[in-house]
Design a protein around this motif. Structure first.
Motif, mmCIF file in Angstrom:
data_model
loop_
_atom_site.group_PDB
_atom_site.id
_atom_site.type_symbol
_atom_site.label_atom_id
_atom_site.label_comp_id
_atom_site.label_asym_id
_atom_site.label_seq_id
_atom_site.Cartn_x
_atom_site.Cartn_y
_atom_site.Cartn_z
ATOM 1 N N ILE A 88 -2.820 8.202 -10.682
ATOM 2 C CA ILE A 88 -1.659 7.316 -10.754
ATOM 3 C C ILE A 88 -1.444 6.870 -12.202
ATOM 4 O O ILE A 88 -0.333 6.742 -12.675
ATOM 5 N N LYS A 89 -2.575 6.679 -12.904
ATOM 6 C CA LYS A 89 -2.516 6.405 -14.350
ATOM 7 C C LYS A 89 -3.489 7.345 -15.064
ATOM 8 O O LYS A 89 -4.511 7.702 -14.521
ATOM 9 N N ASN A 92 -0.151 9.622 -16.013
ATOM 10 C CA ASN A 92 0.743 8.967 -15.056
ATOM 11 C C ASN A 92 1.168 9.909 -13.941
ATOM 12 O O ASN A 92 1.319 11.108 -14.144
ATOM 13 N N THR A 119 -8.725 5.733 -8.595
ATOM 14 C CA THR A 119 -8.294 4.483 -7.960
ATOM 15 C C THR A 119 -8.899 3.275 -8.667
ATOM 16 O O THR A 119 -8.406 2.162 -8.510
ATOM 17 N N SER A 122 -6.210 1.900 -11.258
ATOM 18 C CA SER A 122 -4.812 1.741 -10.854
ATOM 19 C C SER A 122 -4.639 0.522 -9.960
ATOM 20 O O SER A 122 -5.601 0.030 -9.377
ATOM 21 N N ASP A 123 -3.415 0.088 -9.848
ATOM 22 C CA ASP A 123 -3.085 -1.076 -9.041
ATOM 23 C C ASP A 123 -3.201 -0.748 -7.556
ATOM 24 O O ASP A 123 -2.578 0.195 -7.070
ATOM 25 N N LYS A 125 -2.148 -2.092 -4.862
ATOM 26 C CA LYS A 125 -0.904 -2.179 -4.091
ATOM 27 C C LYS A 125 -0.095 -0.883 -4.243
ATOM 28 O O LYS A 125 0.432 -0.323 -3.278
ATOM 29 N N GLU A 126 -0.035 -0.427 -5.476
ATOM 30 C CA GLU A 126 0.716 0.796 -5.765
ATOM 31 C C GLU A 126 0.084 1.993 -5.044
ATOM 32 O O GLU A 126 0.787 2.837 -4.483
ATOM 33 N N ILE A 127 -1.251 2.025 -5.047
ATOM 34 C CA ILE A 127 -1.953 3.115 -4.364
ATOM 35 C C ILE A 127 -1.662 3.095 -2.864
ATOM 36 O O ILE A 127 -1.346 4.123 -2.265
ATOM 37 N N ASN A 129 0.889 1.804 -1.296
ATOM 38 C CA ASN A 129 2.279 2.176 -1.044
ATOM 39 C C ASN A 129 2.483 3.690 -1.065
ATOM 40 O O ASN A 129 3.162 4.252 -0.203
ATOM 41 N N LEU A 130 1.870 4.315 -2.067
ATOM 42 C CA LEU A 130 2.001 5.767 -2.180
ATOM 43 C C LEU A 130 1.355 6.479 -1.002
ATOM 44 O O LEU A 130 1.889 7.443 -0.456
#
Ligand SMILES: Nc1nc2c(ncn2[C@@H]2O[C@H](COP(=O)(O)OP(=O)(O)OP(=O)(O)O)[C@@H](O)[C@H]2O)c(=O)[nH]1
Ligand SMILES: [Mg+2]
Ligand SMILES: [Zn+2]
Length: 293
Positions: A88-89, A92, A119, A122-123, A125-127, A129-130
């Motif tokens: 995720i980062k 990116n 993980t 990375s945030d 919440k973002e993980i 959601n994805l």
């Protein structure tokens, strides 16, 4: 001369030599001349019959069993499961590349799951959601970090008794994850500080054997991939979440662009994610531009 016929999997090829993993051992083999003459030579992933002579230890491949599928880059066969690996980062997340690989694998009918790596940086919440997004669409999604043994263990279970490829952009941590699964160190690349991208460390094509009888293919990271799909092919059929609206648009040949009464467009943000629809439009354009006259 006493010979013995065994079944095995080609895990590596090197010039005229084929390394065949059988139930008990790795056999360095040659291929019968007849394979070498045609374009029918054994490939990594091939299930083969190999005849072993007790005298000279080496083997001869006598038959290639029917192939389940053939992947082009790298050229391997019989992939049971393809993991698409994305961080995720650093680097990116690139959803365009992820979706493109997903639909190519749909097209090739290769079973595919997703792994989001790193993980730890990375945030959460973002993980989440994805993960939810791609699960809604119909894919299995796994999370991993080199600091998370539990995640690695869950992914390792998927590899059991199967040939599994790991592919994704450079630097996302494919080799790091595979090293964890194998419990041995493979060559890991450094992320360039400037570009935050990997430097393409993995180059060779080889299946690693796991202790739960799986085979793992590590692949070099990619940054782009060509959409090799027929112009006449219905691209929407490769988007799993579009399928439930199949035949429901006003026009049978609806491309879901500007047509009236289009069920796909009506359901954007409802059951169809905006990024998926945007990528659909991009791919449609690419296929059109690739068209050969
Ligand atoms: N923070 C963090 N860093 C990781 C993780 N996994 C890998 N890395 C780092 O990311 C960099 C690239 O890792 P690789 O495993 O070589 O990536 P790769 O996907 O195999 O890259 P290519 O072989 O170039 O395609 C290395 O510096 C790793 O230490 C992770 O889970 N968390
Ligand atoms: Mg690598
Ligand atoms: Zn439509």
């Amino acid at each position: 001369m006493k010979t013995n016929e065994l079944i095995g999997t080609v895990v590596k090829t090197q010039r005229e030599l084929y390394y065949v993993q059988t139930e008990d051992e790795l056999i360095t083999s040659k291929a019968r001349g007849l394979f070498r003459k045609s374009d029918q030579s054994p490939l990594v992933g091939d299930k083969v019959l190999v005849t072993v002579s007790k005298e000279d230890k080496g083997g001869y491949i006598t038959k290639i069993l029917p192939r389940k599928n053939i992947l082009k880059r790298p050229k391997v066969v019989n992939i049971d499961l393809a993991f698409l690996v994305f961080s995720i980062k650093h680097p990116n997340l690139n959803l365009y590349l992820l979706d493109k690989n997903l639909i190519i694998n749909e097209y090739l009918k290769v079973e595919t799951s997703i792994i989001f790596t790193k993980t730890d940086n990375s945030d959460i919440k973002e993980i989440e959601n994805l993960k939810k997004m791609y699960e809604d669409i119909g894919y299995r999604v796994f999370l991993s970090s080199i600091f998370d043994d539990e995640g690695v263990k869950i992914i390792k279970r998927e590899v059991k008794n199967r040939i599994v490829s790991f592919s994704g952009p450079s630097g996302v941590g494919k080799t790091s994850l595979i090293s964890k699964i194998l419990g041995k160190d493979l060559e890991i690349g450094e992320i360039s500080n400037k570009t935050k991208r990997g430097k393409n460390t993995t180059r060779h094509t080889e299946l690693f054997v796991t202790d739960n009888k799986g085979f793992i293919l590590d692949t070099p990271g990619f940054s782009s991939i060509n959409l090799d799909i027929d112009y006449d092919f219905k691209l929407d059929s490769l988007f799993r979440e579009f399928k439930k609206y199949s035949g429901q648009c006003k026009y049978n040949d609806c491309l879901h662009l500007n047509e009236p009464d289009c069920k796909i467009k009506e359901n954007i943000k409802n059951t169809i994610y905006q990024t998926r629809y945007d990528n659909y439009k991009m791919f449609l354009n690419e296929i059109k531009n690739n068209r050969r006259f």
